[in-house]
Design a protein around this motif. Structure first.
Motif, PDB file in Angstrom:
ATOM      1  N   PRO A 109       0.798  -1.223   0.000  1.00 40.22           N
ATOM      2  CA  PRO A 109       0.000   0.000   0.000  1.00 40.22           C
ATOM      3  C   PRO A 109       0.829   1.270   0.000  1.00 40.22           C
ATOM      4  O   PRO A 109       0.296   2.349  -0.280  1.00 40.22           O
ATOM      5  N   THR A 142      -6.322  -1.858  -3.209  1.00 35.33           N
ATOM      6  CA  THR A 142      -5.845  -2.377  -1.931  1.00 35.33           C
ATOM      7  C   THR A 142      -6.356  -3.799  -1.758  1.00 35.33           C
ATOM      8  O   THR A 142      -7.521  -4.084  -2.035  1.00 35.33           O
ATOM      9  N   ALA A 265      -8.301   1.733  -3.729  1.00 30.61           N
ATOM     10  CA  ALA A 265      -7.620   2.209  -2.526  1.00 30.61           C
ATOM     11  C   ALA A 265      -8.360   3.337  -1.806  1.00 30.61           C
ATOM     12  O   ALA A 265      -8.386   3.362  -0.574  1.00 30.61           O
TER      13      ALA A 265
END
Length: 361
Positions: A109, A142, A265
């Motif tokens: 991430p 993500t 994300a």
């Protein structure tokens, strides 16, 4: 969700970024720390634990834990406390670098670490330097791991001894499914595995044994509990010669399903609470269009063309010339005897293949 870490490498990346004052776009430094964190995340797997060539590692009875010394440019040295067992070598570090890795682009991430740019060198005994790591921006998605209840299951193991192993296993299946209302199709999932652990001309009773593992799964707990295992018990005096099992079947067990997926994300809300103060962390997204590389770090090393070995070949175990490291694959191996596929690499190394003689010298 409350978590102390969201990736394994974060335990090394966070302190290094704080200590060296890295920004969120210092891709090469961040990538280097991710690689260091990946090496030490599983403890003694970096100092000889689970190492294919474990016979070369001294003091493996009590291996020391690895240490990552991360420099300001993201390079690092992997070492361990002196006097502890185990070993830090290019081999042990390489094995851990390959742990649970797919593509060379290792997505995190905070940064994408390019594993095809990693350079390893042995500085001194038990000191391996990691350098040259290039990083790119993190992905736009993500990873999320979902776990949900899949239903209920039961597994029964029958032993088969001596001659006609396959015929004995086939008889069990015919008799079992004929005794179950609806047969094999009555269950949501069925897995039958014949494990040929028997040996020709067995010197002992144990060497004559093979295993028949029967697993049934279904949302209905009653179908896979005693109603099913009782059918197997009833075969004890009415099937192949020498039948015995691991014991009477019991109640069904609930099982979970691991489902990895990705989400955009920005949908993952990241918040840090320090001293009662809440801080919202905005996600770092890749540029549009994405860049191939960034920063002033070293370029990707040029590919070195390989040479195909020629000359005579011999049949030998693959493990004579190659190591392997298996990761956790519980999502794909839930019916296996080895439910996390930890032994998959060692099975591969045990296969006999044609190997050029010059590689075995």
């Amino acid at each position: 969700m409350i978590t102390g870490r969201v990736t394994d490498a974060a335990l090394a990346l966070g302190p290094a970024a704080w200590r060296h004052g890295w920004g969120r776009h210092d891709w090469n430094a961040l990538a280097g720390a991710v690689v260091a964190g990946h090496v030490i995340e599983c403890g003694t797997q970096a100092t000889g634990g689970n190492y294919a060539f474990f016979t070369e590692v001294p003091g493996l009875e009590q291996p020391g834990f690895p240490i990552a010394e991360v420099a300001a440019d993201g390079s690092s040295v992997i070492t361990k406390h002196p006097g502890h067992g185990g070993q830090v070598s290019v081999g042990t570090v390489t094995a851990q670098l390959l742990y649970e890795i797919g593509a060379p682009a290792y997505l995190n991430p905070d940064v994408t670490a390019r594993f095809d740019t990693i350079r390893l060198s042995e500085e001194a005994p038990d000191r391996v330097r990691i350098s040259g790591v290039c990083g790119d921006s993190p992905p736009a998605t993500t990873k999320v791991a979902l776990n949900y209840q899949g239903g209920f299951r039961s597994t029964s193991t029958l032993y088969l001894a001596g001659l006609d192993i396959e015929e004995k296993a086939a008889l069990v299946e015919r008799a079992l499914w004929a005794s179950v209302p609806g047969g094999r199709e009555a269950f949501a999932e069925v897995d039958v595995s014949l494990l040929r652990t028997d040996k020709p001309d067995p010197a002992s009773n144990e060497e004559a044994l093979a295993q028949l593992r029967i697993t049934v799964k279904d949302p209905d707990e009653r179908k896979v509990g005693r109603a099913f295992t009782g059918r197997i018990t009833e075969l004890a005096l009415a099937s192949y010669p020498g039948l015995f099992g691991t014991g009477p079947g019991g109640a069904a067990q609930a099982y979970g399903v691991y489902w990895p997926a990705v989400v955009p994300a920005p949908l993952v809300w990241q918040e840090v609470v320090v001293g009662g103060e809440r801080h919202l962390v905005e996600p770092v997204l890749p540029p549009d269009p994405p860049v191939v590389a960034s920063g002033d770090g070293p370029a990707r090393p040029p590919a070195v063309p390989g040479r195909v070995a020629d000359g005579p070949v011999v049949r030998a175990h693959l493990g004579r010339i190659a190591g392997a490291r298996s990761g956790d694959k519980g999502g794909n191996a839930s019916n296996r005897l080895d439910g996390q596929a930890k032994s998959l690499g060692e099975w591969l190394r045990a296969r006999v293949i044609a190997i050029p003689e010059e590689l075995l010298r």
